[in-house]
Write a protein that holds these residues in place. Structure first.
Motif, short mmCIF file in Angstrom:
data_model
loop_
_atom_site.label_atom_id
_atom_site.label_comp_id
_atom_site.label_asym_id
_atom_site.label_seq_id
_atom_site.Cartn_x
_atom_site.Cartn_y
_atom_site.Cartn_z
N ASP A 239 -7.65 1.51 6.23
CA ASP A 239 -8.95 0.85 6.39
C ASP A 239 -9.31 -0.06 5.22
O ASP A 239 -10.17 -0.93 5.36
CB ASP A 239 -10.05 1.91 6.56
N MET A 240 -8.68 0.14 4.09
CA MET A 240 -9.05 -0.62 2.89
C MET A 240 -8.61 -2.08 3.02
O MET A 240 -7.44 -2.36 3.27
CB MET A 240 -8.39 0.00 1.65
N ASP B 129 -6.45 11.90 5.44
CA ASP B 129 -7.59 11.11 4.98
C ASP B 129 -7.15 10.00 4.03
O ASP B 129 -7.70 8.89 4.06
CB ASP B 129 -8.61 12.02 4.28
N MET B 130 -6.16 10.29 3.20
CA MET B 130 -5.70 9.28 2.24
C MET B 130 -4.98 8.14 2.95
O MET B 130 -5.14 6.97 2.59
CB MET B 130 -4.81 9.93 1.18
N GLU C 6 -6.79 6.90 -5.40
CA GLU C 6 -6.65 6.52 -3.99
C GLU C 6 -5.19 6.45 -3.54
O GLU C 6 -4.90 6.49 -2.34
CB GLU C 6 -7.32 5.17 -3.73
N LYS D 256 0.86 -1.18 0.00
CA LYS D 256 0.00 0.00 0.00
C LYS D 256 0.89 1.24 0.00
O LYS D 256 1.62 1.48 0.97
CB LYS D 256 -0.92 0.00 1.22
N ASN E 22 -5.55 7.24 6.10
CA ASN E 22 -6.61 6.52 6.80
C ASN E 22 -7.37 5.59 5.85
O ASN E 22 -7.70 4.45 6.20
CB ASN E 22 -7.60 7.50 7.44
N SER E 23 -7.64 6.08 4.66
CA SER E 23 -8.36 5.27 3.68
C SER E 23 -7.58 4.02 3.31
O SER E 23 -8.16 2.93 3.19
CB SER E 23 -8.64 6.11 2.43
N TYR F 32 -7.77 -3.52 -2.15
CA TYR F 32 -6.61 -2.75 -2.65
C TYR F 32 -5.96 -3.47 -3.83
O TYR F 32 -5.61 -2.83 -4.83
CB TYR F 32 -5.60 -2.57 -1.52
#
Length: 393
Positions: free
Chosen positions: A349-350, A342-343, A329, A300, A345-346, A355
């Motif tokens: 959480d993904m 926010d990115m 993303e 990621k 965190n996203s 992903y």
């Protein structure tokens, strides 16, 4: 079976493969089939070498009959020297990792019976002011290089996507391990510190690059601190100045306003940066080769190139073609620091499967990965076929 040639102009044994330029030659040797006589050729012209009549005559011959496109007089002299030298050595294959070298391009233009190839070791933005616009065979990371060449007005008729050589060599002997006792995710920031860009940058473009790189780190450091998450900073191994690593650490100390930073670096092992990167959960970078390498293999990864000044900076720096296939993303293309949290965190959480599905096409586009074959094995296979054809001719 290889050796270096620096101050010689004659070679006793028949050489089948020449590695042009000592820098990076340790990686290229991994691509050469076993038991093939290989020569590492220094890219500087040794003093006194032009005193040999046979080599001087060869240089003069190629200087007048060679194809050098728009190369200047000095460049033609250097190119003619190496073309003449390779004519004497008469290898079957010449490989190099220097894709910006006009010399390797000139060798390919003039030695049609020699297979000349460049093996990509780092990301490339658009090429500028190229004097020779025809490239030899190019073993690329993936397909992104096709757009880079096209936008740079370069011609390459044989692009072979094979993935990352150094990453392949690392994964062939290492397996990333994560500490199962860690509950919170682990952040990794990849440094791209360069002296000319980060220490008193002169041009506005370099200043924007430095600002974007610094803001990316500051955003990640701030996120880690606010969320009590471990942050590892993988330093860029750079030793062309004795104080480079000291200056690089100082750069991050000043940016974070603290000396409590967990650095990773190694002077003796260029592959050492892969381990902490693979062991991280979320990788953040400004525009790093290492970032794209591990992205291609499923990590990621968040690229924050937009913090250099948004789309105008991306276009001026010449990397639009390099990033345009990244999903939104994993790409911050706007100059908005407040989006970083926010990115991240996203991505945390993904679900991994989500992903992998989201990034599958992009990962294959940037890093051509074969599950059952490593990059160096794929290149080695191609070179073996060429040697076999030549030997059977």
């Amino acid at each position: 079976m290889s050796r270096n040639l620096r101050n010689q102009t004659t070679v006793g044994d028949k050489v089948e493969v020449v590695i042009f330029d000592e820098r990076g030659s340790e990686w290229l040797k991994k691509c050469v089939p076993q038991n093939v006589k290989t020569l590492v050729l220094a890219s500087e012209i040794p003093r006194g070498s032009l005193g040999r009549p046979s080599l001087l005559l060869g240089l003069l011959k190629w200087l007048f009959i060679g194809n050098f496109e728009k190369l200047g007089v000095r460049g033609r002299l250097r190119a003619a020297y190496f073309i003449a030298l390779l004519e004497k050595i008469s290898p079957t294959i010449v490989i190099s990792n220097n894709d910006g070298s006009e010399i390797i391009r000139a060798i390919a233009l003039n030695h049609h019976t020699i297979f000349v190839a460049v093996i990509q070791l780092a990301l490339r933005e658009r090429f500028r002011n190229s004097k020779i616009t025809t490239l030899p065979t190019y073993f690329s990371f993936g397909r992104a290089e096709e757009k880079i060449f096209s936008s740079s007005q370069l011609k390459c008729h044989d692009i072979r996507p094979v993935g990352s050589l150094r990453n392949s060599i690392y994964l062939a002997t290492n397996q990333a391990q994560k500490n199962d006792q860690e509950v919170s995710p682990r952040l990794v920031f990849i440094s791209q510190w360069k002296r000319g860009l980060c220490v008193n940058p002169e041009s506005n473009l370099f200043k924007a690059w430095n600002e974007g790189h610094r803001k990316t780190f500051q955003s990640v450091h701030r996120y880690a601190k606010e969320n009590s998450i471990k942050l590892d900073v993988v330093l860029r191994n750079t030793f062309d100045h004795v104080d480079n690593m000291e200056q690089q650490r100082k750069y991050f100390f000043e940016a974070a306003q603290t000396t409590e930073i967990n650095f990773f670096s190694s002077k003796n092992d260029e592959l050492a940066s892969y381990r902490p990167t693979y062991e991280g959960d979320i990788i953040v970078h400004f525009l790093s080769t290492l970032g794209f390498e591990v992205f291609g293999y499923g990590k990621k990864v968040l690229c924050c190139i937009g913090l250099g000044g948004g789309k105008p900076f991306i276009e001026e720096y010449g990397v639009q073609e390099l990033i345009e296939e990244l999903p939104s993303e994993v790409l911050l293309s706007e100059n908005k620091e407040d989006l970083v949290n926010d990115m991240i965190n996203s991505l945390i959480d993904m679900p991994n499967l989500t992903y992998e599905t989201l990034t599958k096409n992009a990962r294959n586009y940037y890093m051509s990965v074969e599950e059952n074959q490593k990059t160096h094995e794929r290149i080695q296979f191609d070179l073996s076929k060429i040697l076999k054809i030549k030997n059977n001719a």
